[in-house]
Scaffold this active site. Sequence first.
Site, PDB file in Angstrom:
ATOM      1  N   LYS A 218       0.871  -1.184   0.000  1.00 24.68           N
ATOM      2  CA  LYS A 218       0.000   0.000   0.000  1.00 24.68           C
ATOM      3  C   LYS A 218       0.902   1.227   0.000  1.00 24.68           C
ATOM      4  O   LYS A 218       1.429   1.635   1.036  1.00 24.68           O
ATOM      5  CB  LYS A 218      -0.880  -0.017   1.253  1.00 24.68           C
ATOM      6  CG  LYS A 218      -2.230   0.672   1.117  1.00 24.68           C
ATOM      7  CD  LYS A 218      -2.194   2.145   0.775  1.00 24.68           C
ATOM      8  CE  LYS A 218      -1.919   3.026   1.965  1.00 24.68           C
ATOM      9  NZ  LYS A 218      -1.744   4.463   1.574  1.00 24.68           N
TER      10      LYS A 218
ATOM     11  N   SER B 190       4.725   7.862  10.196  1.00 24.28           N
ATOM     12  CA  SER B 190       4.680   8.656  11.422  1.00 24.28           C
ATOM     13  C   SER B 190       4.474   7.772  12.648  1.00 24.28           C
ATOM     14  O   SER B 190       3.925   6.672  12.560  1.00 24.28           O
ATOM     15  CB  SER B 190       3.545   9.678  11.339  1.00 24.28           C
ATOM     16  OG  SER B 190       2.306   9.008  11.299  1.00 24.28           O
ATOM     17  N   THR B 191       4.873   8.278  13.788  1.00 18.74           N
ATOM     18  CA  THR B 191       4.731   7.542  15.035  1.00 18.74           C
ATOM     19  C   THR B 191       3.256   7.338  15.388  1.00 18.74           C
ATOM     20  O   THR B 191       2.871   6.264  15.858  1.00 18.74           O
ATOM     21  CB  THR B 191       5.506   8.267  16.155  1.00 18.74           C
ATOM     22  OG1 THR B 191       6.873   8.359  15.735  1.00 18.74           O
ATOM     23  CG2 THR B 191       5.456   7.522  17.467  1.00 18.74           C
ATOM     24  N   GLU B 192       2.431   8.357  15.136  1.00 18.66           N
ATOM     25  CA  GLU B 192       0.988   8.228  15.450  1.00 18.66           C
ATOM     26  C   GLU B 192       0.374   7.093  14.632  1.00 18.66           C
ATOM     27  O   GLU B 192      -0.376   6.265  15.158  1.00 18.66           O
ATOM     28  CB  GLU B 192       0.192   9.505  15.110  1.00 18.66           C
ATOM     29  CG  GLU B 192       0.698  10.787  15.737  1.00 18.66           C
ATOM     30  CD  GLU B 192       1.748  11.460  14.849  1.00 18.66           C
ATOM     31  OE1 GLU B 192       1.365  12.167  13.904  1.00 18.66           O
ATOM     32  OE2 GLU B 192       2.956  11.278  15.091  1.00 18.66           O
TER      33      GLU B 192
ATOM     34  N   GLY C  94       2.002   4.648  13.299  1.00 24.61           N
ATOM     35  CA  GLY C  94       2.651   3.412  13.747  1.00 24.61           C
ATOM     36  C   GLY C  94       1.905   2.797  14.923  1.00 24.61           C
ATOM     37  O   GLY C  94       1.716   1.573  14.998  1.00 24.61           O
TER      38      GLY C  94
ATOM     39  N   GLU D  34       9.232   1.358  11.266  1.00 21.05           N
ATOM     40  CA  GLU D  34      10.280   2.369  11.229  1.00 21.05           C
ATOM     41  C   GLU D  34       9.590   3.708  11.232  1.00 21.05           C
ATOM     42  O   GLU D  34       8.880   4.057  10.301  1.00 21.05           O
ATOM     43  CB  GLU D  34      11.153   2.187   9.994  1.00 21.05           C
ATOM     44  CG  GLU D  34      12.472   2.895  10.153  1.00 21.05           C
ATOM     45  CD  GLU D  34      12.638   3.956   9.125  1.00 21.05           C
ATOM     46  OE1 GLU D  34      12.642   3.634   7.935  1.00 21.05           O
ATOM     47  OE2 GLU D  34      12.744   5.132   9.507  1.00 21.05           O
TER      48      GLU D  34
ATOM     49  N   CYS E 136      13.565  10.350   7.552  1.00 22.77           N
ATOM     50  CA  CYS E 136      13.352   9.950   8.943  1.00 22.77           C
ATOM     51  C   CYS E 136      14.607  10.134   9.785  1.00 22.77           C
ATOM     52  O   CYS E 136      14.522  10.451  10.960  1.00 22.77           O
ATOM     53  CB  CYS E 136      12.877   8.502   8.996  1.00 22.77           C
ATOM     54  SG  CYS E 136      13.876   7.409   7.979  1.00 22.77           S
TER      55      CYS E 136
ATOM     56  N   GLU F 250       8.862  15.957  15.263  1.00 18.43           N
ATOM     57  CA  GLU F 250       9.396  15.797  13.909  1.00 18.43           C
ATOM     58  C   GLU F 250       8.726  16.819  12.988  1.00 18.43           C
ATOM     59  O   GLU F 250       7.501  16.845  12.864  1.00 18.43           O
ATOM     60  CB  GLU F 250       9.115  14.368  13.427  1.00 18.43           C
ATOM     61  CG  GLU F 250       9.808  14.038  12.123  1.00 18.43           C
ATOM     62  CD  GLU F 250       9.660  12.563  11.746  1.00 18.43           C
ATOM     63  OE1 GLU F 250       8.517  12.072  11.687  1.00 18.43           O
ATOM     64  OE2 GLU F 250      10.689  11.918  11.495  1.00 18.43           O
TER      65      GLU F 250
HETATM   66  P1  NAI Z   1       1.536   8.624   7.805  1.00 18.54           P
HETATM   67  O1  NAI Z   1       2.359   7.845   8.757  1.00 18.54           O
HETATM   68  O2  NAI Z   1       0.115   8.853   8.188  1.00 18.54           O
HETATM   69  O3  NAI Z   1       1.565   7.917   6.355  1.00 18.54           O
HETATM   70  C1  NAI Z   1       2.442   6.881   5.988  1.00 18.54           C
HETATM   71  C2  NAI Z   1       1.682   5.754   5.323  1.00 18.54           C
HETATM   72  O4  NAI Z   1       0.737   5.218   6.251  1.00 18.54           O
HETATM   73  C3  NAI Z   1       0.861   6.169   4.101  1.00 18.54           C
HETATM   74  O5  NAI Z   1       0.909   5.138   3.143  1.00 18.54           O
HETATM   75  C4  NAI Z   1      -0.547   6.289   4.659  1.00 18.54           C
HETATM   76  O6  NAI Z   1      -1.556   6.111   3.689  1.00 18.54           O
HETATM   77  C5  NAI Z   1      -0.565   5.165   5.677  1.00 18.54           C
HETATM   78  N1  NAI Z   1      -1.566   5.312   6.747  1.00 18.54           N
HETATM   79  C6  NAI Z   1      -2.050   6.453   7.293  1.00 18.54           C
HETATM   80  N2  NAI Z   1      -2.954   6.167   8.264  1.00 18.54           N
HETATM   81  C7  NAI Z   1      -3.030   4.820   8.338  1.00 18.54           C
HETATM   82  C8  NAI Z   1      -3.783   3.910   9.148  1.00 18.54           C
HETATM   83  N3  NAI Z   1      -4.624   4.337  10.088  1.00 18.54           N
HETATM   84  N4  NAI Z   1      -3.604   2.583   8.962  1.00 18.54           N
HETATM   85  C9  NAI Z   1      -2.744   2.125   8.035  1.00 18.54           C
HETATM   86  N5  NAI Z   1      -2.030   2.930   7.236  1.00 18.54           N
HETATM   87  C10 NAI Z   1      -2.160   4.263   7.379  1.00 18.54           C
HETATM   88  O7  NAI Z   1       2.300  10.003   7.579  1.00 18.54           O
HETATM   89  P2  NAI Z   1       1.834  11.339   6.794  1.00 18.54           P
HETATM   90  O8  NAI Z   1       0.507  11.777   7.264  1.00 18.54           O
HETATM   91  O9  NAI Z   1       2.011  11.160   5.355  1.00 18.54           O
HETATM   92  O10 NAI Z   1       2.956  12.371   7.301  1.00 18.54           O
HETATM   93  C11 NAI Z   1       2.826  13.012   8.565  1.00 18.54           C
HETATM   94  C12 NAI Z   1       4.151  13.049   9.285  1.00 18.54           C
HETATM   95  O11 NAI Z   1       4.629  11.739   9.492  1.00 18.54           O
HETATM   96  C13 NAI Z   1       5.293  13.746   8.583  1.00 18.54           C
HETATM   97  O12 NAI Z   1       5.261  15.118   8.754  1.00 18.54           O
HETATM   98  C14 NAI Z   1       6.486  13.131   9.239  1.00 18.54           C
HETATM   99  O13 NAI Z   1       6.756  13.767  10.447  1.00 18.54           O
HETATM  100  C15 NAI Z   1       6.044  11.726   9.526  1.00 18.54           C
HETATM  101  N6  NAI Z   1       6.564  10.798   8.496  1.00 18.54           N
HETATM  102  C16 NAI Z   1       7.666  10.066   8.812  1.00 18.54           C
HETATM  103  C17 NAI Z   1       8.224   9.231   7.853  1.00 18.54           C
HETATM  104  C18 NAI Z   1       9.427   8.436   8.152  1.00 18.54           C
HETATM  105  O14 NAI Z   1      10.089   7.946   7.242  1.00 18.54           O
HETATM  106  N7  NAI Z   1       9.767   8.226   9.399  1.00 18.54           N
HETATM  107  C19 NAI Z   1       7.681   9.135   6.503  1.00 18.54           C
HETATM  108  C20 NAI Z   1       6.488   9.919   6.299  1.00 18.54           C
HETATM  109  C21 NAI Z   1       5.975  10.722   7.273  1.00 18.54           C
END
Ligand code: NAI
Length: 496
Positions: free
Chosen positions: A190, A244-246, A248, A265, A299, A399
């Site tokens: 996904k 994101s941690t939330e 995660g 991660e 990250c 972050e």
């Molecule tokens: P996100 O963690 O919500 O999105 C990442 C992936 O998770 C996307 O494919 C999204 O569709 C999916 N996702 C979102 N909610 C989900 C759920 N409830 N169940 C399963 N999958 C879900 O992050 P987002 O909103 O794109 O970015 C927000 C913040 O997260 C950024 O500003 C950054 O701080 C952090 N982030 C950290 C990353 C890293 O590599 N550590 C990568 C991307 C974002």
Amino acid sequence: MDATQKIDIPRSDFIGGSKGLLIGGKWRPSASGKEFDTVNPATGEVIARLAEGDKTDIDEAVAAARRAFEGEWSRWTPYDRQRLLLRVHDVIEKNFDELALLETLDMGAPLSRTKALKTFVSQAILFYASQTRAATTESAPTSFAGQFTALKIKAPVGVVGGIIPWNAPLVSQWWILGPTLATGCTAVLKPAEDASLTALRVAELLLEAGVPDGVVNVVTGFGTGAGAALAAHPDVDRVAFTGSTETGRKIVEASAGNMKRVQLELGGKSPDIVFADADLDIAVPGAAMAVYGNSGQICTAGTRLLVQRSIQDEFVSKLQEFSQTLRVGNGLDPLVNLGPLVSRKQLDRVLEYIDIGAREGASLTSGGKRLAGDLEAGYFVEPTIFAGVNNDMRIAREEIFGPVVSVIPFDDADDAIRIANDTTYGLAGGIWTQSLSTAHQMSQRIKAGTIWVNCYGALDPGVGFGGYKMSGYGWKGGPEHVNGFLYEKVVYMNIG
Ligand code: NAI
Ligand code: MG
């Protein structure tokens, strides 16, 4: 920044039109027929429409993955899978220029950066191709003196759900695809709603390379729809998530239904520590790009720049000078160093943090604004420096995921360690010093999964990385990662 007007734009036939879901080797629209726009963040233009997969599509993709897992694929030998991965490697390498272009158009990173990912992606696939014998049977030593023989079997875990973010999909999809193909698992991937194009194009290339139908399925869509359904699915054996941690935390909760294996991660707020004895000619550009690289959307970014107090003023002025040499613009321009942020949402988030930093009393010494003029249609932010930051401020704790660095002064090594470890994260850290003993001691005392000394960001897929604390668990890359895609079993045979 006006040179961006006359860019000779390379083309890919993959841009435009509607993209489907890959389920069981067939491309098709989402069950609901819904689609959503995907945007080029440098221009705000819609570059394609993606199928909006939801629970129904995830159910079908997981069923296809399960059928493939139980079928012919389970009889492939390690040599067959190795040969397949080598074919995948060659097809990906041959098409890499197009993939780099798609990534640039989809998530904004400069073409110079996305093209340079070729070496890393090649190494990652070659590494996983070298691991296909991880799923094997060995006899295990026992202390039963002849009566029993024990066999230790490592078998593929089954159907893997991979949920990846938008900041480097061209890389992060291989943390799912590589170990899946190496071990004989099957996967439902996904990709992130903001950048799915390279995952879709790679999926086409996987079929071309001979990956059997159903072994890799791709369902585009939103996190709350397709993502949540995948994380909760009772027939998914393992879920691997980067983001994101939330989110995660939600993945962990969703995984509890069937106790699926989880690898996470997550975010970081990594300390990058510059001692007074550092060689500033390498430390200044190194520490700057540790934050600004990929416009801060990494990250492991070294966002808390701890600088020894005695060199703080000199360091900050050199950092400012360096920041001003960076060219921000459309990543198709070969002279551009930093592209836009991935989306309007991320732009708003980063600008809000810049506001918060100023209100918290940090001193904004350079940058801080959205770029206007020719770039106003895109989501560009200037490289931004906050000096005199206190580690309790929100800009030092949360972050930001943008080109924003917080410079925090420290007095000595103990003070640096106290500040460095005062965080809920533990993904990475950097040390700049000419003292071998400082480097050695500090690298042991920082509580983080990767430490870089007099460099930042180096990563070998055969070694891998992971996080302490809220930066997640499990290892990505290296043999440990491949092992995570295996179940272990022991068979005792009474043959006495
Ligand atoms: P996100 O963690 O919500 O999105 C990442 C992936 O998770 C996307 O494919 C999204 O569709 C999916 N996702 C979102 N909610 C989900 C759920 N409830 N169940 C399963 N999958 C879900 O992050 P987002 O909103 O794109 O970015 C927000 C913040 O997260 C950024 O500003 C950054 O701080 C952090 N982030 C950290 C990353 C890293 O590599 N550590 C990568 C991307 C974002
Ligand atoms: Mg996009």
